[in-house]
Design an enzyme around this catalytic site. Structure first.
Site, PDB file in Angstrom:
ATOM      1  N   HIS A 133       0.834  -1.201   0.000  1.00 31.28           N
ATOM      2  CA  HIS A 133       0.000   0.000   0.000  1.00 31.28           C
ATOM      3  C   HIS A 133       0.871   1.254   0.000  1.00 31.28           C
ATOM      4  O   HIS A 133       0.435   2.326   0.417  1.00 31.28           O
ATOM      5  CB  HIS A 133      -0.927  -0.015   1.224  1.00 31.28           C
ATOM      6  CG  HIS A 133      -2.242   0.649   0.996  1.00 31.28           C
ATOM      7  ND1 HIS A 133      -2.671   1.731   1.726  1.00 31.28           N
ATOM      8  CD2 HIS A 133      -3.230   0.408   0.094  1.00 31.28           C
ATOM      9  CE1 HIS A 133      -3.863   2.114   1.314  1.00 31.28           C
ATOM     10  NE2 HIS A 133      -4.228   1.323   0.319  1.00 31.28           N
ATOM     11  N   ASP A 164      -8.847  12.655  -3.812  1.00 32.32           N
ATOM     12  CA  ASP A 164      -7.697  12.299  -2.983  1.00 32.32           C
ATOM     13  C   ASP A 164      -6.873  13.552  -2.732  1.00 32.32           C
ATOM     14  O   ASP A 164      -7.319  14.670  -3.028  1.00 32.32           O
ATOM     15  CB  ASP A 164      -6.875  11.199  -3.675  1.00 32.32           C
ATOM     16  CG  ASP A 164      -6.233  10.233  -2.689  1.00 32.32           C
ATOM     17  OD1 ASP A 164      -5.428  10.692  -1.850  1.00 32.32           O
ATOM     18  OD2 ASP A 164      -6.544   9.032  -2.737  1.00 32.32           O
ATOM     19  N   HIS A 353     -11.543   9.460  -1.175  1.00 34.71           N
ATOM     20  CA  HIS A 353     -10.454   8.547  -0.827  1.00 34.71           C
ATOM     21  C   HIS A 353      -9.353   9.252  -0.030  1.00 34.71           C
ATOM     22  O   HIS A 353      -8.217   8.804   0.017  1.00 34.71           O
ATOM     23  CB  HIS A 353      -9.872   7.949  -2.126  1.00 34.71           C
ATOM     24  CG  HIS A 353      -9.040   6.740  -1.935  1.00 34.71           C
ATOM     25  ND1 HIS A 353      -7.690   6.718  -2.211  1.00 34.71           N
ATOM     26  CD2 HIS A 353      -9.352   5.487  -1.506  1.00 34.71           C
ATOM     27  CE1 HIS A 353      -7.206   5.514  -1.963  1.00 34.71           C
ATOM     28  NE2 HIS A 353      -8.183   4.753  -1.531  1.00 34.71           N
ATOM     29  N   GLU A 381       2.715   0.239   4.487  1.00 34.06           N
ATOM     30  CA  GLU A 381       2.288   1.628   4.332  1.00 34.06           C
ATOM     31  C   GLU A 381       3.478   2.585   4.375  1.00 34.06           C
ATOM     32  O   GLU A 381       4.539   2.246   4.901  1.00 34.06           O
ATOM     33  CB  GLU A 381       1.320   2.012   5.465  1.00 34.06           C
ATOM     34  CG  GLU A 381       0.104   1.125   5.606  1.00 34.06           C
ATOM     35  CD  GLU A 381      -1.031   1.497   4.660  1.00 34.06           C
ATOM     36  OE1 GLU A 381      -0.838   2.450   3.867  1.00 34.06           O
ATOM     37  OE2 GLU A 381      -2.075   0.847   4.712  1.00 34.06           O
TER      38      GLU A 381
END
Length: 447
Positions: A133, A164, A353, A381
């Site tokens: 991710h 986003d 998002h 992440e």
């Protein structure tokens, strides 16, 4: 700054110095797509694309064609594309059995004289338990950072967009650090293989290598030796995390704990990890003003209109709304006083998002981290932490927040949010069954 943790990380974070002019906020998904294509066309040395997926659709094709065109124009250009291994080898959720994007990657390599390698990174042996991710594109000495993946809706190719955050950072040491991690921490691993070549190995055959990669990633970090410790100047610190109690998760918790006046949080899926909820409660107890911006359930990317056939995935936006309603009910007095403000984002048929945090007038966190249990325990992440102790970057920061708030409405009462009897019959039936068999808590941990 006072330390709220026994081993505080914030004072130890090395950052790369920035000028305010080196940090740009792009205005939306369309600007993001145009900027990405422009930067690819202008690249002279390197292009490193890292995303959850590069989708086989019109926008994905446009990006892929641009990469091949750049390689044809400058054969010495170093181009690497990195995506999640498992996500690339399955079709879209609910679309039936499909070959996945990897078949498209192989076709593109076969039909081009140039080579744009696409590497698949397996963070786990099953997608349910962890994916790549990471976010961020390195193009020469610039980093283009967003939580968006690469497809039509994320790039606003046609009439719909998925909202986003989009930032362009001109900083060679940051670009070098992010490339180094991809090149040496991911692509060099025995678990990582090209997906654009025929007959990639099976996930089962890579089990041991995947376990080794995940173990090493738990101790990996971006190289910031060229950076500086906090010294009162504007800077950016890259952060990495996977697994329980990872450094990125700890920094997120410390940021909330360090907030003195105001905190703003964005998450597309309201399913906060327990440690985050605890820190938010502590912040509220010490009088902090907190704004939390989430997407309306109809702006969730998993939302399916009631007029369409029910799929299990369609229950997710309702689960998130149930979680938000419970949170609002527990904190109704603080909502009434204006100390806590919960905002729902909605703009037509578009989806939401956004992720990230704004802490006081100092810290801004850019991240793909959804601030949910998956992000805190399962997925690989990253994030970029902007530290602005002198307030040199406040105006672009305010402008971005104003754009985000533009399509939001404040929740005045928890009763304003729908509950089970209000939901479509198929959704209500599924959620009642989930509740009866007591797997709701497990779902919240892995979704």
């Amino acid at each position: 700054m006072p330390s709220f943790f026994k081993r505080s990380l914030l004072p130890k974070l090395r950052g790369f110095p920035l000028t305010p002019e080196a940090l740009e906020v792009l205005s939306g998904a369309d600007a993001y797509r145009r900027c990405l294509l422009e930067k690819i066309a202008q690249a002279t040395r390197r292009i490193y694309i890292v995303a959850l997926y590069l989708q086989q659709d019109e926008a994905g094709q446009e990006i892929y064609d641009a990469l091949h065109a750049a390689k044809a124009a400058r054969p010495r250009l170093d181009i690497v594309v990195v995506v999640d291994w498992l996500r690339a080898q399955r079709g879209l959720i609910g679309a039936g059995k499909q070959p996945g994007n990897s078949a498209w990657y192989q076709s593109m390599t076969q039909h081009h004289s140039t080579e744009v390698p696409v590497y698949g990174v397996p963070v786990q042996t099953r997608e349910l338990f962890g994916v790549l991710h990471l976010k961020g594109f390195v193009i020469d000495d610039t980093v283009l950072y967003s939580g968006a993946s690469l497809n039509n809706v994320y790039l606003h190719k046609f009439d719909k967009y998925r909202f986003d955050r989009y930032h362009l950072i001109h900083n060679k040491p940051l670009a070098d650090s992010m490339q180094h991690l991809v090149e040496h921490g991911l692509v060099a691993s025995k678990a990582v293989h090209r997906l654009d070549l025929p007959n990639p190995p099976t996930t089962r055959s890579l089990r041991n290598d995947i376990g080794d990669l995940r173990s090493r990633l738990k101790h990996a970090a971006y190289d910031t030796t060229a950076g500086q410790l906090p010294n009162g100047q504007l800077s950016v610190s890259p952060l990495l995390g996977v697994g329980k109690n990872n450094p990125l998760s700890r920094v997120i918790l410390e940021l909330i704990a360090s907030a003195r006046d105001q905190l703003t949080i964005c998450t597309p899926y309201f399913n906060l990890p327990l440690p985050v909820t605890r820190e938010i409660n502590r912040a509220l107890a010490r009088g902090m003003k907190i704004d939390i911006i989430v997407g309306d359930k109809t702006a969730n990317d998993f939302y399916i209109p009631p007029s369409e056939p029910f799929k299990v995935i369609a229950a997710l936006p309702y689960l998130y709304e149930i979680s938000l309603r419970r949170f609002a009910k527990r904190h109704q007095p603080m909502i009434d006083s204006g100390q806590l403000n919960l905002h729902l984002w909605h703009d037509g048929d578009n989806t939401y998002h956004l992720k990230g945090m704004w802490v006081d007038q100092r810290y801004t966190l850019l991240t793909g981290n959804n601030l949910n249990p998956r992000a805190f325990r399962l997925d690989l992440e990253n994030a970029l932490l902007i530290d602005d102790p002198q307030g040199q970057w406040l105006e672009p920061r305010r402008t971005e927040l104003a754009q985000i708030f533009q399509h939001t409405t404040r929740i005045e009462r928890y009763l304003d949010l729908q509950t089970l009897p209000d939901y479509p019959e198929a959704v209500g039936k599924f959620l009642r069954r989930v509740s009866r068999v007591r797997i709701e808590r497990l779902l919240y941990r892995i979704l």
